[in-house]
Design an enzyme around this catalytic site. Sequence first.
Site, PDB file in Angstrom:
ATOM      1  N   ASN A  40     -21.396 -21.666   8.946  1.00  0.00           N
ATOM      2  CA  ASN A  40     -20.897 -20.324   9.274  1.00  0.00           C
ATOM      3  C   ASN A  40     -21.368 -19.981  10.684  1.00  0.00           C
ATOM      4  O   ASN A  40     -22.139 -20.731  11.292  1.00  0.00           O
ATOM      5  CB  ASN A  40     -21.367 -19.289   8.241  1.00  0.00           C
ATOM      6  CG  ASN A  40     -22.873 -19.212   8.161  1.00  0.00           C
ATOM      7  OD1 ASN A  40     -23.546 -18.944   9.157  1.00  0.00           O
ATOM      8  ND2 ASN A  40     -23.430 -19.475   6.991  1.00  0.00           N
ATOM      9  N   GLY A  85     -13.927 -24.315   0.296  1.00  0.00           N
ATOM     10  CA  GLY A  85     -14.784 -23.832  -0.783  1.00  0.00           C
ATOM     11  C   GLY A  85     -14.917 -22.321  -0.699  1.00  0.00           C
ATOM     12  O   GLY A  85     -13.959 -21.583  -0.934  1.00  0.00           O
ATOM     13  N   TYR A  88     -14.891 -20.343   1.710  1.00  0.00           N
ATOM     14  CA  TYR A  88     -13.973 -19.685   2.648  1.00  0.00           C
ATOM     15  C   TYR A  88     -12.530 -19.606   2.148  1.00  0.00           C
ATOM     16  O   TYR A  88     -11.692 -18.981   2.786  1.00  0.00           O
ATOM     17  CB  TYR A  88     -14.045 -20.348   4.031  1.00  0.00           C
ATOM     18  CG  TYR A  88     -15.240 -19.912   4.865  1.00  0.00           C
ATOM     19  CD1 TYR A  88     -16.172 -18.990   4.389  1.00  0.00           C
ATOM     20  CD2 TYR A  88     -15.431 -20.402   6.147  1.00  0.00           C
ATOM     21  CE1 TYR A  88     -17.258 -18.589   5.155  1.00  0.00           C
ATOM     22  CE2 TYR A  88     -16.517 -19.992   6.930  1.00  0.00           C
ATOM     23  CZ  TYR A  88     -17.428 -19.083   6.422  1.00  0.00           C
ATOM     24  OH  TYR A  88     -18.487 -18.678   7.191  1.00  0.00           O
ATOM     25  N   SER A 118     -13.697 -25.260   5.053  1.00  0.00           N
ATOM     26  CA  SER A 118     -13.045 -23.994   4.655  1.00  0.00           C
ATOM     27  C   SER A 118     -12.471 -24.006   3.232  1.00  0.00           C
ATOM     28  O   SER A 118     -11.944 -22.981   2.786  1.00  0.00           O
ATOM     29  CB  SER A 118     -11.945 -23.553   5.628  1.00  0.00           C
ATOM     30  OG  SER A 118     -12.499 -23.080   6.835  1.00  0.00           O
ATOM     31  N   VAL A 163     -21.591 -27.102   0.928  1.00  0.00           N
ATOM     32  CA  VAL A 163     -22.003 -28.339   1.599  1.00  0.00           C
ATOM     33  C   VAL A 163     -23.092 -28.048   2.645  1.00  0.00           C
ATOM     34  O   VAL A 163     -23.987 -28.872   2.876  1.00  0.00           O
ATOM     35  CB  VAL A 163     -20.765 -29.058   2.188  1.00  0.00           C
ATOM     36  CG1 VAL A 163     -20.184 -28.366   3.383  1.00  0.00           C
ATOM     37  CG2 VAL A 163     -21.083 -30.501   2.516  1.00  0.00           C
ATOM     38  N   ASP A 164     -23.053 -26.866   3.233  1.00  0.00           N
ATOM     39  CA  ASP A 164     -24.074 -26.443   4.199  1.00  0.00           C
ATOM     40  C   ASP A 164     -25.462 -26.450   3.536  1.00  0.00           C
ATOM     41  O   ASP A 164     -26.439 -27.006   4.085  1.00  0.00           O
ATOM     42  CB  ASP A 164     -23.714 -25.022   4.673  1.00  0.00           C
ATOM     43  CG  ASP A 164     -24.421 -24.591   5.940  1.00  0.00           C
ATOM     44  OD1 ASP A 164     -25.164 -25.408   6.512  1.00  0.00           O
ATOM     45  OD2 ASP A 164     -24.239 -23.430   6.346  1.00  0.00           O
ATOM     46  N   ASP A 179     -20.590 -36.751  -2.734  1.00  0.00           N
ATOM     47  CA  ASP A 179     -21.512 -35.916  -1.954  1.00  0.00           C
ATOM     48  C   ASP A 179     -21.699 -36.503  -0.552  1.00  0.00           C
ATOM     49  O   ASP A 179     -22.193 -37.623  -0.397  1.00  0.00           O
ATOM     50  CB  ASP A 179     -22.847 -35.888  -2.711  1.00  0.00           C
ATOM     51  CG  ASP A 179     -23.902 -35.061  -2.023  1.00  0.00           C
ATOM     52  OD1 ASP A 179     -23.693 -34.585  -0.884  1.00  0.00           O
ATOM     53  OD2 ASP A 179     -24.979 -34.899  -2.642  1.00  0.00           O
ATOM     54  N   ILE A 180     -21.351 -35.742   0.452  1.00  0.00           N
ATOM     55  CA  ILE A 180     -21.400 -36.228   1.832  1.00  0.00           C
ATOM     56  C   ILE A 180     -22.819 -36.588   2.264  1.00  0.00           C
ATOM     57  O   ILE A 180     -23.010 -37.444   3.133  1.00  0.00           O
ATOM     58  CB  ILE A 180     -20.770 -35.180   2.782  1.00  0.00           C
ATOM     59  CG1 ILE A 180     -20.437 -35.778   4.145  1.00  0.00           C
ATOM     60  CG2 ILE A 180     -21.683 -33.957   2.937  1.00  0.00           C
ATOM     61  CD1 ILE A 180     -19.561 -34.888   5.010  1.00  0.00           C
TER      62      ILE A 180
HETATM   63  N1  AR6 Z   1     -20.379 -33.022  -0.318  1.00  0.00           N
HETATM   64  C1  AR6 Z   1     -19.048 -32.967  -0.078  1.00  0.00           C
HETATM   65  N2  AR6 Z   1     -18.305 -31.860  -0.294  1.00  0.00           N
HETATM   66  C2  AR6 Z   1     -18.947 -30.771  -0.769  1.00  0.00           C
HETATM   67  C3  AR6 Z   1     -20.341 -30.735  -1.031  1.00  0.00           C
HETATM   68  C4  AR6 Z   1     -21.066 -31.928  -0.786  1.00  0.00           C
HETATM   69  N3  AR6 Z   1     -22.366 -32.007  -1.005  1.00  0.00           N
HETATM   70  N4  AR6 Z   1     -20.666 -29.480  -1.486  1.00  0.00           N
HETATM   71  C5  AR6 Z   1     -19.527 -28.765  -1.508  1.00  0.00           C
HETATM   72  N5  AR6 Z   1     -18.489 -29.541  -1.093  1.00  0.00           N
HETATM   73  P1  AR6 Z   1     -17.965 -24.989   1.306  1.00  0.00           P
HETATM   74  P2  AR6 Z   1     -16.483 -23.527   3.399  1.00  0.00           P
HETATM   75  C6  AR6 Z   1     -17.068 -29.200  -0.928  1.00  0.00           C
HETATM   76  O1  AR6 Z   1     -17.996 -23.789   0.424  1.00  0.00           O
HETATM   77  O2  AR6 Z   1     -15.376 -23.221   2.458  1.00  0.00           O
HETATM   78  C7  AR6 Z   1     -21.461 -21.953   3.246  1.00  0.00           C
HETATM   79  O3  AR6 Z   1     -22.213 -20.940   2.662  1.00  0.00           O
HETATM   80  C8  AR6 Z   1     -16.525 -27.977  -1.620  1.00  0.00           C
HETATM   81  O4  AR6 Z   1     -16.182 -28.271  -2.968  1.00  0.00           O
HETATM   82  O5  AR6 Z   1     -19.193 -25.799   1.431  1.00  0.00           O
HETATM   83  O6  AR6 Z   1     -16.152 -24.016   4.774  1.00  0.00           O
HETATM   84  C9  AR6 Z   1     -21.490 -21.898   4.773  1.00  0.00           C
HETATM   85  O7  AR6 Z   1     -22.766 -21.494   5.249  1.00  0.00           O
HETATM   86  C10 AR6 Z   1     -15.305 -27.684  -0.764  1.00  0.00           C
HETATM   87  O8  AR6 Z   1     -14.215 -28.535  -1.143  1.00  0.00           O
HETATM   88  O9  AR6 Z   1     -17.530 -24.618   2.822  1.00  0.00           O
HETATM   89  C11 AR6 Z   1     -20.446 -20.865   5.068  1.00  0.00           C
HETATM   90  O10 AR6 Z   1     -20.941 -19.559   4.919  1.00  0.00           O
HETATM   91  C12 AR6 Z   1     -15.743 -28.074   0.646  1.00  0.00           C
HETATM   92  O11 AR6 Z   1     -16.893 -28.917   0.465  1.00  0.00           O
HETATM   93  C13 AR6 Z   1     -19.397 -21.133   4.010  1.00  0.00           C
HETATM   94  O12 AR6 Z   1     -20.085 -21.733   2.919  1.00  0.00           O
HETATM   95  C14 AR6 Z   1     -16.144 -26.917   1.544  1.00  0.00           C
HETATM   96  O13 AR6 Z   1     -16.771 -25.910   0.773  1.00  0.00           O
HETATM   97  C15 AR6 Z   1     -18.353 -22.106   4.490  1.00  0.00           C
HETATM   98  O14 AR6 Z   1     -17.348 -22.216   3.515  1.00  0.00           O
END
Ligand code: AR6
Length: 181
Positions: free
Chosen positions: A32, A127, A129, A125, A41-42, A17-18
């Site tokens: 986003n 997750g 996206y 991107s 992660v957001d 977890d970052i």
């Molecule tokens: N620590 C590290 N990595 C994580 C964490 C964490 N706590 N949580 C998720 N990941 P995503 P995107 C991973 O969906 O694809 C949001 O709603 C996850 O498993 O967070 O860029 C934004 O507001 C994946 O490998 O981001 C945008 O609307 C990676 O982080 C949208 O999601 C990115 O997943 C952006 O989508």
Amino acid sequence: MTGTSPAAYGIELLRGDITTDTEADAIVNAANQSLLGGGGVDGAIHRTAGPELLAECRTLGGCETGDAKITGAGRLPVRHVIHAVGPVWRGGSAGEAELLASCYRRSIELAAGAGCAVVAFPAISCGIYGYPVGQAAGVAIGAVAEAMAEFGVVERSRFWLFGDETYAAFDRALQGAVRRQ
Ligand code: AR6
């Protein structure tokens, strides 16, 4: 950790977890265009940082895909959050690779401008996206290595990766980059 040299291009790979990173000067958020929070992660970053971060984000007027904006970090134990907007995957011929590389590059540029030596990234991107992680990993490692060389200041970039598949893809990309060096 695997056998990947943490010193390769100053890039290291971590699992987990970052928001638990206490060594970074800046944490990059996979945001986003609204910059007003979301899932993945957001959501985790805003939950940990608290309402101060969202209040600052409200003043920024959003962010284009491929770009990034920098704020304070609220309650997170780092100095800055850099909100990077990666592309939604649309099959690969809608400029996704350029946009993904661009948001990593802008993040390093902003981090360097703020004097950050250590920057933590998620797999932008990969997750919600839907960017295929094998392709995203190569773009991410290449763009970060290039931008670190171009802008200086940032000495270490650390990717926090969720899940074995994502970790393995970034590990392969980093090993591949080292072999081509
Ligand atoms: N620590 C590290 N990595 C994580 C964490 C964490 N706590 N949580 C998720 N990941 P995503 P995107 C991973 O969906 O694809 C949001 O709603 C996850 O498993 O967070 O860029 C934004 O507001 C994946 O490998 O981001 C945008 O609307 C990676 O982080 C949208 O999601 C990115 O997943 C952006 O989508």
